[in-house]
Design a protein around this motif. Sequence first.
Motif, PDB file in Angstrom:
ATOM      1  N   VAL A  21     -19.122 -27.033  26.002  1.00  0.00           N
ATOM      2  CA  VAL A  21     -20.057 -28.367  25.336  1.00  0.00           C
ATOM      3  C   VAL A  21     -19.222 -29.480  25.948  1.00  0.00           C
ATOM      4  O   VAL A  21     -19.885 -30.707  26.094  1.00  0.00           O
ATOM      5  CB  VAL A  21     -19.807 -28.185  23.908  1.00  0.00           C
ATOM      6  N   PHE A  22     -18.046 -29.652  26.476  1.00  0.00           N
ATOM      7  CA  PHE A  22     -17.207 -30.796  26.806  1.00  0.00           C
ATOM      8  C   PHE A  22     -18.067 -31.586  28.062  1.00  0.00           C
ATOM      9  O   PHE A  22     -17.686 -32.678  27.900  1.00  0.00           O
ATOM     10  CB  PHE A  22     -16.039 -30.617  27.096  1.00  0.00           C
ATOM     11  N   ALA A  23     -18.860 -30.783  28.809  1.00  0.00           N
ATOM     12  CA  ALA A  23     -19.391 -31.511  29.710  1.00  0.00           C
ATOM     13  C   ALA A  23     -20.463 -32.501  29.478  1.00  0.00           C
ATOM     14  O   ALA A  23     -20.700 -33.397  30.111  1.00  0.00           O
ATOM     15  CB  ALA A  23     -20.465 -30.266  30.416  1.00  0.00           C
ATOM     16  N   GLU A  24     -20.841 -32.495  28.073  1.00  0.00           N
ATOM     17  CA  GLU A  24     -21.319 -33.694  27.560  1.00  0.00           C
ATOM     18  C   GLU A  24     -20.803 -34.678  27.492  1.00  0.00           C
ATOM     19  O   GLU A  24     -21.408 -36.183  27.962  1.00  0.00           O
ATOM     20  CB  GLU A  24     -22.103 -33.494  26.091  1.00  0.00           C
ATOM     21  N   ILE A  25     -19.439 -34.720  27.402  1.00  0.00           N
ATOM     22  CA  ILE A  25     -18.772 -36.007  27.470  1.00  0.00           C
ATOM     23  C   ILE A  25     -18.532 -36.556  28.754  1.00  0.00           C
ATOM     24  O   ILE A  25     -18.661 -37.651  29.009  1.00  0.00           O
ATOM     25  CB  ILE A  25     -17.170 -35.730  26.701  1.00  0.00           C
ATOM     26  N   PHE A  26     -18.554 -35.569  29.821  1.00  0.00           N
ATOM     27  CA  PHE A  26     -18.407 -35.909  31.092  1.00  0.00           C
ATOM     28  C   PHE A  26     -19.735 -36.594  31.586  1.00  0.00           C
ATOM     29  O   PHE A  26     -19.865 -37.725  32.100  1.00  0.00           O
ATOM     30  CB  PHE A  26     -18.428 -34.814  31.900  1.00  0.00           C
ATOM     31  N   ARG A  27     -20.810 -36.281  31.081  1.00  0.00           N
ATOM     32  CA  ARG A  27     -22.267 -36.756  31.463  1.00  0.00           C
ATOM     33  C   ARG A  27     -22.268 -38.035  30.650  1.00  0.00           C
ATOM     34  O   ARG A  27     -23.056 -38.926  31.509  1.00  0.00           O
ATOM     35  CB  ARG A  27     -23.318 -35.767  30.862  1.00  0.00           C
ATOM     36  N   ARG A  28     -22.103 -38.147  29.726  1.00  0.00           N
ATOM     37  CA  ARG A  28     -22.142 -39.531  29.200  1.00  0.00           C
ATOM     38  C   ARG A  28     -20.975 -40.693  29.467  1.00  0.00           C
ATOM     39  O   ARG A  28     -21.602 -41.847  29.758  1.00  0.00           O
ATOM     40  CB  ARG A  28     -21.809 -39.496  27.533  1.00  0.00           C
ATOM     41  N   HIS A  29     -19.980 -40.250  30.015  1.00  0.00           N
ATOM     42  CA  HIS A  29     -19.132 -41.425  30.188  1.00  0.00           C
ATOM     43  C   HIS A  29     -18.447 -41.384  31.915  1.00  0.00           C
ATOM     44  O   HIS A  29     -17.789 -42.406  32.326  1.00  0.00           O
ATOM     45  CB  HIS A  29     -17.618 -41.319  29.461  1.00  0.00           C
ATOM     46  N   ALA A  30     -18.573 -40.174  32.757  1.00  0.00           N
ATOM     47  CA  ALA A  30     -18.332 -40.256  34.084  1.00  0.00           C
ATOM     48  C   ALA A  30     -18.787 -41.602  34.795  1.00  0.00           C
ATOM     49  O   ALA A  30     -17.882 -42.249  35.498  1.00  0.00           O
ATOM     50  CB  ALA A  30     -18.677 -38.975  34.460  1.00  0.00           C
ATOM     51  N   PRO A  31     -20.087 -41.942  34.991  1.00  0.00           N
ATOM     52  CA  PRO A  31     -20.303 -43.047  35.692  1.00  0.00           C
ATOM     53  C   PRO A  31     -19.546 -44.235  35.217  1.00  0.00           C
ATOM     54  O   PRO A  31     -19.165 -44.823  36.389  1.00  0.00           O
ATOM     55  CB  PRO A  31     -22.003 -43.351  35.330  1.00  0.00           C
ATOM     56  N   GLU A  32     -19.241 -44.514  34.139  1.00  0.00           N
ATOM     57  CA  GLU A  32     -18.729 -45.785  33.774  1.00  0.00           C
ATOM     58  C   GLU A  32     -17.042 -45.670  34.304  1.00  0.00           C
ATOM     59  O   GLU A  32     -16.757 -46.723  34.589  1.00  0.00           O
ATOM     60  CB  GLU A  32     -18.835 -46.071  32.105  1.00  0.00           C
ATOM     61  N   ILE A  33     -16.563 -44.853  33.793  1.00  0.00           N
ATOM     62  CA  ILE A  33     -15.235 -44.360  34.120  1.00  0.00           C
ATOM     63  C   ILE A  33     -15.044 -44.510  35.964  1.00  0.00           C
ATOM     64  O   ILE A  33     -14.065 -45.033  36.245  1.00  0.00           O
ATOM     65  CB  ILE A  33     -14.677 -43.030  33.691  1.00  0.00           C
ATOM     66  N   LYS A  34     -16.071 -43.876  36.746  1.00  0.00           N
ATOM     67  CA  LYS A  34     -15.925 -44.051  38.224  1.00  0.00           C
ATOM     68  C   LYS A  34     -16.039 -45.290  38.320  1.00  0.00           C
ATOM     69  O   LYS A  34     -15.538 -45.912  39.388  1.00  0.00           O
ATOM     70  CB  LYS A  34     -17.195 -43.122  38.539  1.00  0.00           C
ATOM     71  N   ARG A  35     -17.145 -46.090  38.021  1.00  0.00           N
ATOM     72  CA  ARG A  35     -17.065 -47.623  38.344  1.00  0.00           C
ATOM     73  C   ARG A  35     -16.034 -48.171  38.221  1.00  0.00           C
ATOM     74  O   ARG A  35     -15.293 -48.964  39.157  1.00  0.00           O
ATOM     75  CB  ARG A  35     -18.391 -48.218  37.667  1.00  0.00           C
ATOM     76  N   PHE A  36     -15.173 -47.950  36.943  1.00  0.00           N
ATOM     77  CA  PHE A  36     -13.806 -48.829  36.858  1.00  0.00           C
ATOM     78  C   PHE A  36     -12.684 -48.189  37.826  1.00  0.00           C
ATOM     79  O   PHE A  36     -12.277 -49.125  38.385  1.00  0.00           O
ATOM     80  CB  PHE A  36     -13.406 -48.169  35.342  1.00  0.00           C
ATOM     81  N   VAL A  37     -12.619 -46.931  38.360  1.00  0.00           N
ATOM     82  CA  VAL A  37     -11.591 -46.581  38.936  1.00  0.00           C
ATOM     83  C   VAL A  37     -12.096 -46.898  40.314  1.00  0.00           C
ATOM     84  O   VAL A  37     -11.171 -47.316  41.115  1.00  0.00           O
ATOM     85  CB  VAL A  37     -11.443 -44.904  38.748  1.00  0.00           C
ATOM     86  N   VAL A  38     -13.407 -47.025  41.104  1.00  0.00           N
ATOM     87  CA  VAL A  38     -13.666 -47.430  42.188  1.00  0.00           C
ATOM     88  C   VAL A  38     -13.377 -48.964  42.315  1.00  0.00           C
ATOM     89  O   VAL A  38     -12.635 -49.232  43.367  1.00  0.00           O
ATOM     90  CB  VAL A  38     -15.121 -47.462  42.529  1.00  0.00           C
ATOM     91  N   ARG A  39     -13.598 -49.591  41.314  1.00  0.00           N
ATOM     92  CA  ARG A  39     -12.991 -50.983  41.465  1.00  0.00           C
ATOM     93  C   ARG A  39     -11.640 -51.471  41.650  1.00  0.00           C
ATOM     94  O   ARG A  39     -11.030 -52.082  42.241  1.00  0.00           O
ATOM     95  CB  ARG A  39     -13.443 -51.616  40.074  1.00  0.00           C
ATOM     96  N   ARG A  40     -10.951 -50.606  40.986  1.00  0.00           N
ATOM     97  CA  ARG A  40      -9.508 -50.447  41.121  1.00  0.00           C
ATOM     98  C   ARG A  40      -8.765 -49.772  42.264  1.00  0.00           C
ATOM     99  O   ARG A  40      -7.709 -50.270  42.577  1.00  0.00           O
ATOM    100  CB  ARG A  40      -8.906 -49.872  39.578  1.00  0.00           C
TER     101      ARG A  40
END
Length: 196
Positions: A21-40
């Motif tokens: 079920v934790f995959a839902e947390i990834f689906r919800r938030h991975a794109p936003e976390i990725k944008r943040f990490v790419v920027r940094r």
Amino acid sequence: MSETSPADSAVIARSRQEPEVFAEIFRRHAPEIKRFVVRRLGLDVAEDVVAETFLTAFRQRGRYDLVRHNALPWLYGIATNLIGRHKRTEARQLNLLARTGVDPVTEPFTSRSDERLSAQAVQQRLAAALAALPAGHRDVLLLVTWGGLTYTEAAEALGIRVGTVRSRVNRARAKIREELGGTDPTALVIEEVRHG
């Protein structure tokens, strides 16, 4: 997350018994976390840091405070800690942006060439000013501006007091304002987020 979707905390609680079920947390938030990490850190290491962020979150889900319905500040905190391991890469990324004006998040081709050239000049100066900040000040400022976290959420993400967040953001903005000749850094960073 739609109005009918369960809160992140409910998904995490359920994932303690049903790990998939934790995959839902990834689906919800991975794109936003990725944008943040790419920027940094840039695109090269972003996938690894994002994967490690969610792996760490998965492993720590048993200790997640279920009173916190939104897991995004928690995830930003994990990502920021992992980014801390890549500080040299982040400094190189900011210095590259300062030299070239090329943001790894923005599209490489755009039709707004005049606006783009002007924005790139500002980006270069902003990146140099960000690179010169102490790491703790830069972390807080970027969580608030690029990550869109409130001061309270940034404090939660980093495990520090809200007053410390306010102080670091104010000092970081003052330092950047000084480096940019009095230009409001908040407007520049927010504008960058909108176009980035």
